[in-house]
Write an enzyme that holds these catalytic residues in place. Structure first.
Site, PDB file in Angstrom:
ATOM      1  N   SER A  62       0.880  -0.957   0.003  1.00 29.03           N
ATOM      2  CA  SER A  62      -0.080  -0.090   0.001  1.00 29.03           C
ATOM      3  C   SER A  62       0.979   1.134   0.011  1.00 29.03           C
ATOM      4  O   SER A  62       1.912   1.359  -1.036  1.00 29.03           O
ATOM      5  CB  SER A  62      -0.927  -0.046   1.255  1.00 29.03           C
ATOM      6  OG  SER A  62      -2.007   0.901   1.171  1.00 29.03           O
ATOM      7  N   ASP A  78      -5.876  -2.993  -2.679  1.00 23.27           N
ATOM      8  CA  ASP A  78      -4.755  -2.603  -1.749  1.00 23.27           C
ATOM      9  C   ASP A  78      -4.210  -4.108  -1.333  1.00 23.27           C
ATOM     10  O   ASP A  78      -4.926  -5.007  -0.964  1.00 23.27           O
ATOM     11  CB  ASP A  78      -5.200  -2.064  -0.551  1.00 23.27           C
ATOM     12  CG  ASP A  78      -4.265  -1.364   0.237  1.00 23.27           C
ATOM     13  OD1 ASP A  78      -3.690  -2.357   0.904  1.00 23.27           O
ATOM     14  OD2 ASP A  78      -4.323  -0.131   0.548  1.00 23.27           O
TER      15      ASP A  78
END
Length: 288
Positions: free
Chosen positions: A39, A162
């Site tokens: 991320s 993500d």
């Protein structure tokens, strides 16, 4: 073999902490054989590998108030609460206001990997710098595309979210890729006990096309604990060194406060200084 790996956890705006640690690494000319980010941690690793000191900090303290960075306007225009295209293209491309030195990343001898989540399978997907090209940073966008807050990112006909949904602290992946010892930067305090996701009503509807992602989100706290346990066990064995915030600041993934972000970056610098000798002893043992 002595392959030293770096793992940088995600956490949205909490990753100003790892930005501080990474800049301390640059100051002390600390390098790795292998780097993997998750991320926002993947974006931080990119600037670190490019040797661009304080570039990450600018994204947490200077760019965050720009209209395309975050907010309802971005969400209504693009479907992304975080303006992934603005952050990782408009600003980051070679003609952007804060370009990433991608040639320097390619020239860096360290491996660079990042984690995303396959929207169809709900399983982690791993990319490397060899998958990326100049001014096309969709792999970083994918790694940062929070379900519910962002739309999935398309790469080669597949959609990704993500990476923190399915492999928040990719210790096993780093070991599978041949790392003998690991340096791990967490965005949360080590004693965190992560509970079930609080926004199930929202993400179960916003991600209804991707039931495997919903399932992964439902089980995220279980996955996270397993990642923690593996990291802490390696630390006990002397095979990992973990940096984690020594103080809890009142903030979250979506905190857009420049002062708090600067404090978090400074905390990373402070934590490095206070553990510097212990950390360097770990690195020196690794070389033996």
């Amino acid at each position: 073999m002595n392959k030293l790996g770096l793992i940088v956890e995600g956490g949205g705006m909490k990753c100003a902490y790892s930005a501080g640690i990474l800049d301390a690494f640059l100051d002390h000319h600390i390098t790795f054989d292998y780097c993997i980010g998750v991320s926002a941690g993947s974006a931080n690793v990119a600037s670190f590998m490019a040797g661009q000191r304080e570039r990450n900090l600018r994204f947490y303290t200077e760019h965050l108030k720009e209209p395309g960075y975050f907010g309802l306007k971005s969400f209504l225009k693009t479907g992304n609460l975080f303006g992934l295209q603005y952050i990782y293209a408009d600003l980051t491309n070679s003609d952007g206001a804060d370009p990433l030195d991608f040639p320097a990343i390619l020239a860096n001898p360290a491996e660079f990997h990042l984690v995303a989540t396959d929207a169809q399978t709900g399983k982690p997907a791993y990319f490397s710098k060899q998958d990326m090209i100049q001014d096309d940073y969709r792999h970083i966008m994918a790694s940062c595309a929070l379900p519910g807050a962002c739309r999935p990112v398309e790469i080669d006909g597949r959609l990704y979210y993500d990476g923190g949904v399915t492999d928040a602290i990719p210790v096993q992946r780093a070991l599978d890729d041949g790392c003998d010892r690991l340096v791990i930067i967490l965005s949360k305090q080590k004693d965190l006990i992560k509970g079930p996701e609080k926004m199930r009503f929202a993400y179960s509807r916003l991600c209804r096309k991707y039931p495997k992602v919903i399932e992964a989100l439902d089980n995220r706290h279980i996955m996270y604990r397993a990642c923690q346990e593996k990291a802490f066990e390696l630390e006990k064995q002397g095979k990992a060194f973990i940096f984690a915030p020594s103080t809890q600041l009142k903030m979250g993934t979506y905190t857009m406060d420049r002062e708090i972000e600067q404090q978090l970056y400074d905390l990373g610098m402070k934590d490095f200084r206070e553990q510097e000798q212990e950390f360097k002893d770990f690195l020196n043992r690794q070389k033996l």
